[in-house]
Scaffold this active site. Structure first.
Site, PDB file in Angstrom:
ATOM      1  N   ASP A 119       2.843  -3.222  -3.089  1.00 62.36           N
ATOM      2  CA  ASP A 119       2.380  -3.512  -1.734  1.00 62.36           C
ATOM      3  C   ASP A 119       3.448  -3.080  -0.720  1.00 62.36           C
ATOM      4  O   ASP A 119       4.547  -3.621  -0.706  1.00 62.36           O
ATOM      5  CB  ASP A 119       2.113  -5.022  -1.657  1.00 62.36           C
ATOM      6  CG  ASP A 119       1.663  -5.491  -0.288  1.00 62.36           C
ATOM      7  OD1 ASP A 119       1.614  -4.682   0.656  1.00 62.36           O
ATOM      8  OD2 ASP A 119       1.373  -6.701  -0.154  1.00 62.36           O
ATOM      9  N   VAL A 120       3.083  -2.099   0.116  1.00 63.38           N
ATOM     10  CA  VAL A 120       4.006  -1.605   1.138  1.00 63.38           C
ATOM     11  C   VAL A 120       3.459  -2.001   2.502  1.00 63.38           C
ATOM     12  O   VAL A 120       2.459  -1.456   2.971  1.00 63.38           O
ATOM     13  CB  VAL A 120       4.164  -0.071   1.059  1.00 63.38           C
ATOM     14  CG1 VAL A 120       5.119   0.418   2.151  1.00 63.38           C
ATOM     15  CG2 VAL A 120       4.668   0.344  -0.320  1.00 63.38           C
ATOM     16  N   GLU A 121       4.106  -2.982   3.129  1.00 60.97           N
ATOM     17  CA  GLU A 121       3.713  -3.408   4.473  1.00 60.97           C
ATOM     18  C   GLU A 121       4.909  -4.058   5.154  1.00 60.97           C
ATOM     19  O   GLU A 121       5.810  -4.566   4.500  1.00 60.97           O
ATOM     20  CB  GLU A 121       2.507  -4.346   4.446  1.00 60.97           C
ATOM     21  CG  GLU A 121       2.679  -5.598   3.632  1.00 60.97           C
ATOM     22  CD  GLU A 121       1.403  -6.431   3.587  1.00 60.97           C
ATOM     23  OE1 GLU A 121       0.905  -6.791   4.677  1.00 60.97           O
ATOM     24  OE2 GLU A 121       0.906  -6.713   2.479  1.00 60.97           O
ATOM     25  N   PRO A 122       4.931  -4.040   6.482  1.00 63.56           N
ATOM     26  CA  PRO A 122       6.106  -4.542   7.200  1.00 63.56           C
ATOM     27  C   PRO A 122       6.121  -6.055   7.319  1.00 63.56           C
ATOM     28  O   PRO A 122       5.086  -6.715   7.241  1.00 63.56           O
ATOM     29  CB  PRO A 122       5.957  -3.899   8.586  1.00 63.56           C
ATOM     30  CG  PRO A 122       4.481  -3.759   8.768  1.00 63.56           C
ATOM     31  CD  PRO A 122       3.927  -3.454   7.399  1.00 63.56           C
TER      32      PRO A 122
END
Length: 225
Positions: A119-122
């Site tokens: 999961d790539v999210e800020p």
């Protein structure tokens, strides 16, 4: 987080993607549905579940073995895991250490699952201000996961990828991986085209609704054709 014809089949881990539209749900580290709730979710027509196994500084989700087993017991056809990593979060750096913790956990707990979605999210303070550093971190996660024999995919969205890595920044290591992208338009279709970031040209799954309540459980809804 707040994932032709019937002859055309693409296999990712234990997932099979066919022409038949398929819906599923994901749950976060904060959810622990009962078996009856899992059965209710399955009876709504959901056939796949993606369960958070790692959440940044919170690290491993101790409820994962129970959640996974209950999903299988409820009749879900496919059960995957997802993991939110952040290089500035405690226990998440170096990348190999976080991946190795998951690999050892699922092995020791004998967890049966298909894929691990990264999961790539800020989030505030979670990532470097250097997009290239962030990209290298994700690449290292993927490389270590492959070394550990894990089947890997990427979860992100147009906005999340842009905020952490840069919309057009990608890597050959990542572009051949299946993409599960988020766009909360309520439409189970890839027609929006909002998966063309990081070098991807075709997605595997779309998360089309977020923060839903079904059977008393907080879920996100996903679909693939």
């Amino acid at each position: 987080m707040k994932l032709r014809v019937a002859l055309s089949v693409i296999l990712f881990g234990f997932f099979s993607y066919t022409v038949l539209a398929t819906t599923g749900i994901d749950i976060s580290i904060w959810s622990k549905p009962t078996l009856s709730q899992w059965q209710c979710l399955q009876q709504l027509g959901n056939t796949f579940a993606i369960i958070e196994v790692w959440n940044g500084g919170h690290q491993l989700n101790a409820n994962t073995p129970t959640n996974v087993q209950n999903a299988w017991d409820a009749g879900f056809k496919y059960v995957d895991l997802y993991a939110f990593f952040c290089p500035n979060c405690n226990g998440n750096y170096p990348a190999f250490s976080a991946i190795d913790s998951i690999a050892q956990f699922v092995k020791n707990q004998k967890i049966k699952y298909g894929m691990l979605w990264i999961d790539v999210e800020p989030c505030e303070g979670c990532w470097s201000n250097d997009p290239e550093y962030n990209l290298n971190y994700v690449v290292q996660l993927v490389q270590e996961a492959k070394t550990q024999g894990l089947h890997v995919g990427i979860y992100s969205s147009w906005g999340s990828w842009d905020a952490t890595i840069g919309l057009n920044r990608g890597s050959p290591v990542l572009q051949n991986l299946p993409l599960w992208y988020a766009h909360y338009d309520g439409v189970p279709s890839f027609a929006d085209g909002l998966y063309t970031f990081g070098g991807w040209t075709q997605p595997a799954i779309k998360q089309f609704k977020g923060d839903q309540t079904q059977c008393g459980v907080d879920v996100d809804n996903s679909w693939y054709p």
